[in-house]
Design a protein around this motif. Structure first.
Motif, PDB file in Angstrom:
ATOM      1  N   GLU A  46      -0.542 -11.565  59.396  1.00 35.95           N
ATOM      2  CA  GLU A  46      -1.647 -12.307  58.773  1.00 35.95           C
ATOM      3  C   GLU A  46      -1.564 -13.823  58.965  1.00 35.95           C
ATOM      4  N   PHE A  47      -0.428 -14.313  59.468  1.00 40.88           N
ATOM      5  CA  PHE A  47      -0.364 -15.759  59.735  1.00 40.88           C
ATOM      6  C   PHE A  47      -0.021 -16.047  61.198  1.00 40.88           C
ATOM      7  N   ALA A  48      -0.325 -15.114  62.095  1.00 41.22           N
ATOM      8  CA  ALA A  48       0.271 -15.187  63.438  1.00 41.22           C
ATOM      9  C   ALA A  48      -0.590 -15.887  64.494  1.00 41.22           C
ATOM     10  N   ASP A 150      -8.149 -12.251  56.853  1.00 49.07           N
ATOM     11  CA  ASP A 150      -7.650 -13.500  56.295  1.00 49.07           C
ATOM     12  C   ASP A 150      -6.518 -13.178  55.306  1.00 49.07           C
ATOM     13  N   ASN A 151      -6.143 -14.125  54.481  1.00 48.74           N
ATOM     14  CA  ASN A 151      -5.109 -13.866  53.485  1.00 48.74           C
ATOM     15  C   ASN A 151      -5.310 -14.809  52.312  1.00 48.74           C
ATOM     16  N   GLY A 152      -5.328 -14.217  51.122  1.00 48.07           N
ATOM     17  CA  GLY A 152      -5.443 -15.043  49.918  1.00 48.07           C
ATOM     18  C   GLY A 152      -6.632 -15.983  49.987  1.00 48.07           C
ATOM     19  N   ASN A 251      -8.860  -7.155  51.780  1.00 51.24           N
ATOM     20  CA  ASN A 251      -8.315  -8.512  51.641  1.00 51.24           C
ATOM     21  C   ASN A 251      -7.403  -8.476  50.424  1.00 51.24           C
ATOM     22  N   ASN A 252      -6.385  -9.333  50.400  1.00 48.26           N
ATOM     23  CA  ASN A 252      -5.500  -9.353  49.225  1.00 48.26           C
ATOM     24  C   ASN A 252      -6.046 -10.314  48.178  1.00 48.26           C
ATOM     25  N   LEU A 253      -6.582  -9.731  47.109  1.00 50.02           N
ATOM     26  CA  LEU A 253      -7.181 -10.533  46.037  1.00 50.02           C
ATOM     27  C   LEU A 253      -6.186 -10.682  44.892  1.00 50.02           C
ATOM     28  N   ARG A 254      -6.410 -11.687  44.093  1.00 49.84           N
ATOM     29  CA  ARG A 254      -5.641 -11.800  42.846  1.00 49.84           C
ATOM     30  C   ARG A 254      -6.603 -11.651  41.691  1.00 49.84           C
ATOM     31  N   ALA A 255      -6.092 -11.181  40.569  1.00 49.46           N
ATOM     32  CA  ALA A 255      -6.978 -10.763  39.482  1.00 49.46           C
ATOM     33  C   ALA A 255      -7.820 -11.904  38.928  1.00 49.46           C
ATOM     34  N   LEU A 274      -4.710  -5.850  46.248  1.00 53.02           N
ATOM     35  CA  LEU A 274      -4.349  -6.949  45.367  1.00 53.02           C
ATOM     36  C   LEU A 274      -2.908  -7.378  45.555  1.00 53.02           C
ATOM     37  N   ASP A 275      -2.663  -8.604  45.124  1.00 51.63           N
ATOM     38  CA  ASP A 275      -1.315  -9.140  45.023  1.00 51.63           C
ATOM     39  C   ASP A 275      -0.881  -8.958  43.586  1.00 51.63           C
ATOM     40  N   SER A 276       0.312  -8.434  43.381  1.00 46.58           N
ATOM     41  CA  SER A 276       0.790  -8.259  42.008  1.00 46.58           C
ATOM     42  C   SER A 276       2.161  -8.906  41.882  1.00 46.58           C
ATOM     43  N   ILE A 314      -1.311  -4.594  48.073  1.00 45.12           N
ATOM     44  CA  ILE A 314      -0.806  -4.899  49.413  1.00 45.12           C
ATOM     45  C   ILE A 314       0.365  -5.878  49.343  1.00 45.12           C
ATOM     46  N   GLU A 315       0.520  -6.492  48.163  1.00 52.26           N
ATOM     47  CA  GLU A 315       1.702  -7.332  47.927  1.00 52.26           C
ATOM     48  C   GLU A 315       2.219  -7.079  46.519  1.00 52.26           C
ATOM     49  N   GLN A 316       3.037  -6.045  46.374  1.00 53.46           N
ATOM     50  CA  GLN A 316       3.758  -5.890  45.104  1.00 53.46           C
ATOM     51  C   GLN A 316       5.066  -6.640  45.289  1.00 53.46           C
ATOM     52  N   SER A 362       9.015 -21.981  53.680  1.00 53.90           N
ATOM     53  CA  SER A 362       9.016 -22.377  52.269  1.00 53.90           C
ATOM     54  C   SER A 362       9.154 -21.201  51.306  1.00 53.90           C
ATOM     55  N   GLU A 363       9.274 -19.987  51.830  1.00 50.36           N
ATOM     56  CA  GLU A 363       9.404 -18.840  50.922  1.00 50.36           C
ATOM     57  C   GLU A 363      10.752 -18.147  51.099  1.00 50.36           C
ATOM     58  N   LYS A 364      11.779 -18.939  51.497  1.00 51.41           N
ATOM     59  CA  LYS A 364      13.034 -18.285  51.867  1.00 51.41           C
ATOM     60  C   LYS A 364      13.796 -17.734  50.660  1.00 51.41           C
ATOM     61  N   PHE A 365      13.503 -18.224  49.442  1.00 48.22           N
ATOM     62  CA  PHE A 365      14.217 -17.681  48.278  1.00 48.22           C
ATOM     63  C   PHE A 365      13.335 -16.763  47.428  1.00 48.22           C
ATOM     64  N   TYR A 366      12.250 -16.321  48.032  1.00 46.79           N
ATOM     65  CA  TYR A 366      11.436 -15.278  47.421  1.00 46.79           C
ATOM     66  C   TYR A 366      12.249 -13.979  47.411  1.00 46.79           C
ATOM     67  N   GLY A 367      12.138 -13.190  46.357  1.00 49.57           N
ATOM     68  CA  GLY A 367      12.876 -11.925  46.359  1.00 49.57           C
ATOM     69  C   GLY A 367      12.354 -10.999  47.445  1.00 49.57           C
TER      70      GLY A 367
HETATM   71  C1  GAL Z   1       0.491 -14.420  48.406  1.00 45.73           C
HETATM   72  C2  GAL Z   1       0.469 -14.654  49.877  1.00 45.73           C
HETATM   73  C3  GAL Z   1       1.837 -14.492  50.473  1.00 45.73           C
HETATM   74  C4  GAL Z   1       2.852 -15.299  49.712  1.00 45.73           C
HETATM   75  C5  GAL Z   1       2.723 -15.028  48.237  1.00 45.73           C
HETATM   76  C6  GAL Z   1       3.603 -15.923  47.414  1.00 45.73           C
HETATM   77  O1  GAL Z   1      -0.767 -14.673  47.856  1.00 45.73           O
HETATM   78  O2  GAL Z   1      -0.414 -13.743  50.470  1.00 45.73           O
HETATM   79  O3  GAL Z   1       1.795 -14.898  51.816  1.00 45.73           O
HETATM   80  O4  GAL Z   1       2.679 -16.642  49.985  1.00 45.73           O
HETATM   81  O5  GAL Z   1       1.417 -15.240  47.799  1.00 45.73           O
HETATM   82  O6  GAL Z   1       3.358 -15.747  46.029  1.00 45.73           O
END
Ligand code: GAL
Length: 710
Positions: A46-48, A150-152, A251-255, A274-276, A314-316, A362-367
């Protein structure tokens, strides 16, 4: 059922993984670990864009094709992102006009993601070019099952931009809406501060000004900005449908976080994803509310890759996020609990963000499921593997089941924009928090809830909650009237019907067009500073368990035929109605003139439940969350223990648990963060009949299994 991870093959080549000789040698290792965990789908790419097209017109999709080939060989399907969330640097350098401009006139520069203005013709053109190239190279790959467009979308405050092309489209939008300048001036109320215009071209974009813009203009601006993002999404969806008709788009939506109309956006998609965020600080009722909001976005015309009727996650989050003040670790069992919570409320696909903590960016310490070292000896991997196996077991039974709700909460984005972006009687009112009070009360009593916009057909709901529809279109008020007339129970509150869709206040009393439905008129309203309270006293059968306060806002109500349920007990309006009910047509309209604490809303739901014959799904201890997925002949109950401590359940009928394979009878201590997925199989109903004589507690609709608190 699809179960998977978000994977970035571009992060796992030499020099970050693999070797100089075999730069992609990590990919098969990852794939094997995914297979062991039960993964059958990945989201990629999605970012390529900048890697697919490092220089304008020079494309390289080979690396992604090699990755997709490997997934295909392993039987893992692919959701491919259209990479437009991250325009390449060369594009911004060549066409700086694509960069979004903010309300202060400042450019948001290139170098990260989302640096584009959705009104830019150039950006639309380049979007179509990269999509055509992407589809040409990978769109017919056998592993591909869906596109994520797209994304977000709208993320990082990119819902609005103030570019010259935005101005052009804004004027075209206004022209289409108002047709004549005279009508525009009247409907937007531009006589106020004498800001009338003589040409559409002179209508300002609401940029930084000495003081607040005209509220009607702001609400139109938000409608226009929302339409812009939806149009951009629709353009991509149409092109993809044309080029790959069999592949659904999402698309990945947020609530409902972002300032565009999520219901409109969902219409442009085949299915909602959705992103959760599974974080330890989030309350279960708040998470559940977000999930139900997202589930409700698309009630018809859902087309998922496997034909199921729900939504995808799509993003738990597989672990901690990276955007809180303190990003604590997610405790053992919590990701599993939240995954089952999502499934229990209708998810039919779950993917974890992200497979492995990136060593770069910038997301290297994301779980991640895996850490930086790539070892599978992680807590997260073990937990996700367990979930993967559980889902395999559950999937055949869940197929085709859905969440059915008799209760609905209305949500209006236009109202939200009006409340957030225009001057209000109090700055302390928060629409989302107000909704949450109602939602939490329903959630805690295990009553399923849909969300809907006020324009939807509401006839199937026994109760409709319509908290604080301050901006209420005349047509929406008519629909609410019809709903009550035909036998529905409507619950509205203070801050309703103060303005119509043109942001014009009524001259016929508040709530506009509904005073007869509620049998009252709000004469004045008294916003209270934080910390100040009135008190409520109740008449008749209202089951007040506490001394309930009236806070934040007190409507001073003149009853005109309604029944008074509760009154204020302080101030010059002491003894005046604070809560009323009116019979109208075949239904009733309840009005709450103030805001209270959570226990009031619990009492309200108890009262309404009796009034409307609503039943909780099951009778369980208060701390257990229950949801139901059902289809003809199949009812599957999810019980979730959100506590850190065990909770005792008593089964008055034997119940079969899909996850453990056990049949429970008698008492059972549900472990901390425990999950049960129970069914009502015929043989168990048979057995239940034997036990019926001893069953002392019944719950839910006649046929619901009985489980009682210990
Ligand atoms: C999402 C995004 C991911 C990541 C994540 C961080 O909305 O799609 O790429 O950045 O947030 O919370």
């Amino acid at each position: 059922m699809y179960f998977g991870v978000d994977y970035y093959p571009e992060h796992w080549v030499f020099p970050y993984a693999g070797t100089a000789e075999e730069p992609e040698s990590r990919w098969p290792v990852d794939i094997q670990l995914m297979l062991d965990a039960g993964v059958n789908v990945v989201r990629l790419g999605e970012f390529a864009w900048g890697l697919y097209e490092p220089e304008e017109g020079k494309f390289n999709f080979d690396w992604m094709r090699r990755a997709m080939d490997l997934f295909n060989e392993a039987g893992i399907k692919v959701v491919l992102g259209t990479p437009t969330a991250a325009p390449p640097i060369w594009l911004a350098r060549k066409h700086p006009e694509i960069l979004p401009i903010d309300a202060h006139g400042q450019i948001k520069h290139e170098g990260t993601r989302r640096a584009y203005c959705a009104n830019s013709d150039v950006y639309w053109e380049y979007t179509q070019k990269i999509l055509r190239a992407l589809v040409g190279a990978l769109g017919h790959h056998p592993a591909l099952i869906a596109w994520q467009i797209d994304n977000g979308i709208g993320g990082h405050n990119t819902e609005t931009s103030f570019n010259e092309e935005t101005r052009r489209d804004w004027h075209a939008w206004l022209k289409a809406k108002y047709e004549t300048v005279a009508r525009l001036n009247d409907m937007l109320g531009l006589s106020f501060w004498s800001q009338r215009v003589t040409r559409f071209e002179d209508v300002p974009m609401p940029r930084q000004t000495p003081t607040v813009h005209n509220p009607a203009l702001i609400v139109d601006w938000m409608r226009f900005s929302s339409d812009t993002l939806v149009a951009y999404m629709r353009m991509q969806a149409q092109l993809l449908h044309e080029l790959t008709p069999s592949i659904p788009v999402t698309n990945n939506l947020r609530a409902l976080w972002r300032s565009f109309d999520h219901f409109d956006m969902a219409e442009a998609l085949d299915f909602v994803s959705l992103d959760s965020n599974a974080t330890i600080n989030t309350k279960s009722a708040e998470l559940a509310c977000e999930i139900d909001m997202m589930r409700s976005l698309k009630k018809q015309g859902v087309r998922t890759p496997d034909g199921d009727c729900g939504f995808w996650v799509i993003e738990q989050k597989a672990g901690n996020v990276n955007w809180q003040d303190v990003n604590s670790l997610v405790r053992p069992g919590v990701v599993r609990l939240f995954t089952h919570q999502l499934i229990s409320r209708g998810a039919c696909g779950v993917l974890y963000f992200l497979w492995r903590q990136p060593r770069i960016g910038s997301e290297k310490f994301y779980g991640g499921v895996l850490g930086h070292d790539g070892s599978a000896e992680t807590r997260a991997y073990r937990e996700i593997k367990q979930i993967g196996h559980e889902i395999k077991r559950l999937a055949p039974f869940l197929k085709g089941t859905r969440v059915v709700a008799d209760v609905c909460i209305l949500y209006s984005h236009e109202n939200d924009w009006s409340l957030r972006f225009t001057t209000q009687p109090t700055q302390h009112f928060h629409y989302r928090e107000h909704i949450q009070l109602f939602y939490t009360a329903l959630h805690d009593k295990n009553i399923p809830v849909d969300f809907a916009r006020p324009t939807e057909d509401l006839s199937r709901y026994k109760i409709v909650f319509a908290p604080s529809l301050s901006l209420l279109a005349c047509g929406e008020a008519d629909l609410l009237r019809m709903y009550v007339q035909n036998g529905g129970t409507l619950v509205s509150t203070f801050n309703t019907g103060l303005v119509d869709e043109h942001h014009i206040a009524p001259d016929s009393g508040y709530p506009h067009d509904l005073t007869d439905v509620f049998g009252l008129e709000v004469r004045e309203f008294d916003p209270l500073p934080p910390g100040e309270q009135n008190h409520l006293t109740f008449r008749g059968a209202f089951p007040a368990t506490h001394l309930h306060p009236g806070k934040l806002w007190c409507d001073i109500i003149e009853p005109k035929g309604c029944q008074v349920i509760g009154v204020y007990s302080k101030d010059f309006y002491s003894g005046k109605p604070a809560m009323t009910m009116n019979q109208y047509g075949n239904g009733r309209a309840v009005y709450l003139g103030t805001m209270s604490d959570q226990p009031f809303y619990h009492d309200l739901v108890t009262w309404l439940r009796n009034l409307c014959g609503l039943h909780p799904l099951l009778k369980v201890p208060d701390t257990i969350e229950v949801s139901l997925r059902e289809k003809e002949g199949q009812r599957i109950f999810f019980l979730l223990n959100h506590q850190n401590s065990p909770v005792r359940l008593h089964f008055y009928k034997p119940m079969h648990d899909f996850l453990s394979g056990n049949t429970f009878t008698g008492s059972y201590d549900m472990p901390p963060h425990g999950v049960l997925v129970l069914d009502e199989q015929p043989e168990h109903r048979q057995a239940a009949a034997e036990h019926a004589k001893t069953a002392t507690v019944h719950s839910g609709q006649g046929s619901a299994p009985a489980i009682a608190a210990g």
